[in-house]
Design an enzyme around this catalytic site. Structure first.
Site, PDB file in Angstrom:
ATOM      1  N   LEU A  27       9.412 -11.415  49.795  1.00  0.00           N
ATOM      2  CA  LEU A  27       9.145 -12.106  51.054  1.00  0.00           C
ATOM      3  C   LEU A  27       9.786 -13.495  50.982  1.00  0.00           C
ATOM      4  O   LEU A  27      10.233 -13.912  49.912  1.00  0.00           O
ATOM      5  CB  LEU A  27       7.630 -12.216  51.272  1.00  0.00           C
ATOM      6  CG  LEU A  27       6.842 -10.894  51.252  1.00  0.00           C
ATOM      7  CD1 LEU A  27       5.370 -11.152  51.584  1.00  0.00           C
ATOM      8  CD2 LEU A  27       7.424  -9.879  52.223  1.00  0.00           C
ATOM      9  N   PRO A  28       9.837 -14.218  52.093  1.00  0.00           N
ATOM     10  CA  PRO A  28      10.504 -15.528  52.045  1.00  0.00           C
ATOM     11  C   PRO A  28       9.872 -16.500  51.048  1.00  0.00           C
ATOM     12  O   PRO A  28      10.577 -17.137  50.268  1.00  0.00           O
ATOM     13  CB  PRO A  28      10.383 -16.035  53.485  1.00  0.00           C
ATOM     14  CG  PRO A  28      10.308 -14.783  54.310  1.00  0.00           C
ATOM     15  CD  PRO A  28       9.533 -13.805  53.465  1.00  0.00           C
ATOM     16  N   LYS A  88      14.733 -19.419  38.540  1.00  0.00           N
ATOM     17  CA  LYS A  88      15.404 -19.129  39.819  1.00  0.00           C
ATOM     18  C   LYS A  88      15.608 -20.416  40.635  1.00  0.00           C
ATOM     19  O   LYS A  88      16.675 -20.624  41.235  1.00  0.00           O
ATOM     20  CB  LYS A  88      14.573 -18.116  40.610  1.00  0.00           C
ATOM     21  CG  LYS A  88      15.060 -17.843  42.011  1.00  0.00           C
ATOM     22  CD  LYS A  88      16.411 -17.148  42.049  1.00  0.00           C
ATOM     23  CE  LYS A  88      16.923 -17.044  43.484  1.00  0.00           C
ATOM     24  NZ  LYS A  88      18.254 -16.463  43.563  1.00  0.00           N
ATOM     25  N   LYS A 105      14.320 -24.313  50.714  1.00  0.00           N
ATOM     26  CA  LYS A 105      13.039 -24.051  50.044  1.00  0.00           C
ATOM     27  C   LYS A 105      13.227 -24.084  48.528  1.00  0.00           C
ATOM     28  O   LYS A 105      12.459 -24.716  47.804  1.00  0.00           O
ATOM     29  CB  LYS A 105      12.516 -22.677  50.478  1.00  0.00           C
ATOM     30  CG  LYS A 105      11.367 -22.145  49.647  1.00  0.00           C
ATOM     31  CD  LYS A 105      11.341 -20.614  49.570  1.00  0.00           C
ATOM     32  CE  LYS A 105      12.619 -19.958  49.232  1.00  0.00           C
ATOM     33  NZ  LYS A 105      12.621 -18.622  48.702  1.00  0.00           N
TER      34      LYS A 105
HETATM   35  P1  NDP Z   1      14.777 -12.102  54.906  1.00  0.00           P
HETATM   36  O1  NDP Z   1      14.387 -13.197  55.832  1.00  0.00           O
HETATM   37  O2  NDP Z   1      16.003 -11.322  55.187  1.00  0.00           O
HETATM   38  O3  NDP Z   1      13.573 -11.054  54.804  1.00  0.00           O
HETATM   39  C1  NDP Z   1      12.258 -11.477  54.705  1.00  0.00           C
HETATM   40  C2  NDP Z   1      11.338 -10.278  54.652  1.00  0.00           C
HETATM   41  O4  NDP Z   1      10.000 -10.729  54.510  1.00  0.00           O
HETATM   42  C3  NDP Z   1      11.374  -9.406  55.902  1.00  0.00           C
HETATM   43  O5  NDP Z   1      11.142  -8.087  55.527  1.00  0.00           O
HETATM   44  C4  NDP Z   1      10.206  -9.973  56.720  1.00  0.00           C
HETATM   45  O6  NDP Z   1       9.634  -9.020  57.583  1.00  0.00           O
HETATM   46  C5  NDP Z   1       9.226 -10.245  55.605  1.00  0.00           C
HETATM   47  N1  NDP Z   1       8.259 -11.287  55.955  1.00  0.00           N
HETATM   48  C6  NDP Z   1       8.514 -12.549  56.356  1.00  0.00           C
HETATM   49  N2  NDP Z   1       7.369 -13.233  56.503  1.00  0.00           N
HETATM   50  C7  NDP Z   1       6.376 -12.364  56.215  1.00  0.00           C
HETATM   51  C8  NDP Z   1       4.966 -12.464  56.206  1.00  0.00           C
HETATM   52  N3  NDP Z   1       4.362 -13.626  56.499  1.00  0.00           N
HETATM   53  N4  NDP Z   1       4.236 -11.378  55.869  1.00  0.00           N
HETATM   54  C9  NDP Z   1       4.842 -10.206  55.563  1.00  0.00           C
HETATM   55  N5  NDP Z   1       6.186 -10.044  55.565  1.00  0.00           N
HETATM   56  C10 NDP Z   1       6.932 -11.119  55.875  1.00  0.00           C
HETATM   57  O7  NDP Z   1      14.824 -12.765  53.461  1.00  0.00           O
HETATM   58  P2  NDP Z   1      15.693 -12.333  52.191  1.00  0.00           P
HETATM   59  O8  NDP Z   1      15.563 -10.886  51.939  1.00  0.00           O
HETATM   60  O9  NDP Z   1      17.044 -12.962  52.310  1.00  0.00           O
HETATM   61  O10 NDP Z   1      14.925 -13.164  51.061  1.00  0.00           O
HETATM   62  C11 NDP Z   1      13.688 -12.718  50.504  1.00  0.00           C
HETATM   63  C12 NDP Z   1      13.436 -13.550  49.245  1.00  0.00           C
HETATM   64  O11 NDP Z   1      14.499 -13.313  48.319  1.00  0.00           O
HETATM   65  C13 NDP Z   1      13.408 -15.061  49.506  1.00  0.00           C
HETATM   66  O12 NDP Z   1      12.457 -15.657  48.689  1.00  0.00           O
HETATM   67  C14 NDP Z   1      14.823 -15.505  49.134  1.00  0.00           C
HETATM   68  O13 NDP Z   1      14.848 -16.865  48.753  1.00  0.00           O
HETATM   69  C15 NDP Z   1      15.139 -14.550  47.993  1.00  0.00           C
HETATM   70  N6  NDP Z   1      16.555 -14.267  47.747  1.00  0.00           N
HETATM   71  C16 NDP Z   1      17.445 -14.029  48.767  1.00  0.00           C
HETATM   72  C17 NDP Z   1      18.773 -13.742  48.492  1.00  0.00           C
HETATM   73  C18 NDP Z   1      19.770 -13.456  49.570  1.00  0.00           C
HETATM   74  O14 NDP Z   1      20.982 -13.421  49.268  1.00  0.00           O
HETATM   75  N7  NDP Z   1      19.362 -13.207  50.807  1.00  0.00           N
HETATM   76  C19 NDP Z   1      19.266 -13.705  47.105  1.00  0.00           C
HETATM   77  C20 NDP Z   1      18.240 -13.887  46.098  1.00  0.00           C
HETATM   78  C21 NDP Z   1      16.960 -14.192  46.427  1.00  0.00           C
HETATM   79  P3  NDP Z   1      10.120  -8.833  59.121  1.00  0.00           P
HETATM   80  O15 NDP Z   1      11.258  -7.864  59.052  1.00  0.00           O
HETATM   81  O16 NDP Z   1       8.940  -8.302  59.809  1.00  0.00           O
HETATM   82  O17 NDP Z   1      10.542 -10.198  59.604  1.00  0.00           O
END
Ligand code: NDP
Length: 290
Positions: free
Chosen positions: A65-66, A166, A235
């Site tokens: 999750l974020p 990280k 963040k």
């Molecule tokens: P996204 O914004 O693409 O996805 C976030 C996900 O979390 C979605 O499935 C969203 O659901 C869900 N979500 C958001 N808020 C909530 C909540 N309050 N309750 C339940 N579900 C929730 O993010 P990323 O996949 O890019 O990133 C996820 C994590 O991985 C972060 O911590 C990021 O820093 C880390 N990361 C990201 C990378 C990247 O290249 N993108 C690389 C390495 C780490 P919904 O679809 O309903 O919005």
């Protein structure tokens, strides 16, 4: 494997990571807040879209999750199964990992902070680096599941250590990104061809992932594809700077970088890729990096 596994949070990373699990596990449950994504994942990859209450009954539960706040709020709403392991791939806060470790221990559940690096392409190819904090025995039990999504799976210490590594990693990415923007703007001001400069630097001591992939593919191409949102990098630099403060260390470069990334985040268009941070420098220098 006979164990059941669940993936919670099918965002840019989670959607791709969860796609590998059916190759290794018979039962793969997926849940997403916007449930249609879970249903789409099930159709595409043969996973099973289920309600959250069912997903958390799996033997191994991944979350991505974020923020740690999102993970803590979600865990507050569910009842877990004793003996299971929660692998949190969110880029999170070390203190939160320690809180969740204690909270889940009281339910007989192990919690591992297991953030990942390698971008969406690494998630797609299962070549992520997974940096893991927490109990070593839980790490060993969870290793095969983590190996399904990553290439280097490294235990880095006690609970919270994975999140710490990280955060510092992403701070270094930010330092690099900003430095390369300054360096390449200087070269352009001196009339140097940036592609030629990149060729030289990528065969020299100044190279980094930013010069090897981020700059050519995102900045100089002017594509800035949104795969890792700028607010998420902001963040992460915030988490890293909190760690610096906790350690009571001077860190002028990291402090400045965190301020720059926060400012870029505040002034960027919504839904910007992290690489768009260089646009703030471009607005100061009046030099477009292309
Ligand atoms: P996204 O914004 O693409 O996805 C976030 C996900 O979390 C979605 O499935 C969203 O659901 C869900 N979500 C958001 N808020 C909530 C909540 N309050 N309750 C339940 N579900 C929730 O993010 P990323 O996949 O890019 O990133 C996820 C994590 O991985 C972060 O911590 C990021 O820093 C880390 N990361 C990201 C990378 C990247 O290249 N993108 C690389 C390495 C780490 P919904 O679809 O309903 O919005």
């Amino acid at each position: 494997m006979t164990q059941s596994v669940a993936f919670i949070g099918l965002g840019a990373m989670g959607y791709r990571m969860a796609a590998h699990l059916p190759k290794y596990f018979e039962k793969v449950f997926v849940w997403n807040r916007n449930f249609s994504k879970a249903e789409q994942h099930a159709t595409e990859y043969g996973t099973t879209a289920v309600e959250l209450a069912r997903a958390v009954q799996a033997d191994i539960i991944f979350s991505c999750l974020p923020t740690s706040d999102d993970v803590e709020a979600l865990i507050d709403t569910v009842q877990l199964k004793a003996g299971s392991i929660w692998i949190d791939c969110t880029s999170g806060v070390p203190d939160s990992a320690r809180r969740l470790t204690e909270k889940l221990k009281s339910q007989g559940v192990d919690f591992l902070d297991a953030p990942v690096s390698g971008q969406t392409i690494g998630a797609e190819n299962a070549t992520l680096t997974v940096m893991v904090g927490g109990d070593v025995q839980a790490f060993e039990r969870a290793y095969p599941a983590m190996a399904a999504v990553g290439k280097l799976i490294q235990h880095v210490g006690e609970s919270g250590a994975g999140f710490a590594v990280k955060a510092i990693n992403n701070m270094l990415l930010a330092v690099n990104l900003w430095s390369v923007a300054e360096g390449f703007s200087t070269l352009k001001a001196h009339g140097v061809n940036l592609d030629a400069a990149l060729n030289c630097i990528n065969a020299s001591s100044g190279k980094s992932m930013v010069t090897e992939t981020i700059f050519p593919q995102r900045v100089l191409s002017r594509e800035f594809p949104v795969t890792f949102a700028l607010p998420l990098l902001a963040k992460d630099t915030g988490i890293a700077l909190d760690l610096v403060h906790d350690a009571k260390l001077p860190a002028p470069i990291l402090s400045l970088t965190q301020s720059l990334i926060q400012a870029a985040n505040l002034t960027s268009e919504p839904n910007s890729d992290f690489s768009s941070a260089v646009k703030m420098y471009e607005s100061w220098s009046k030099i477009t990096l292309k």
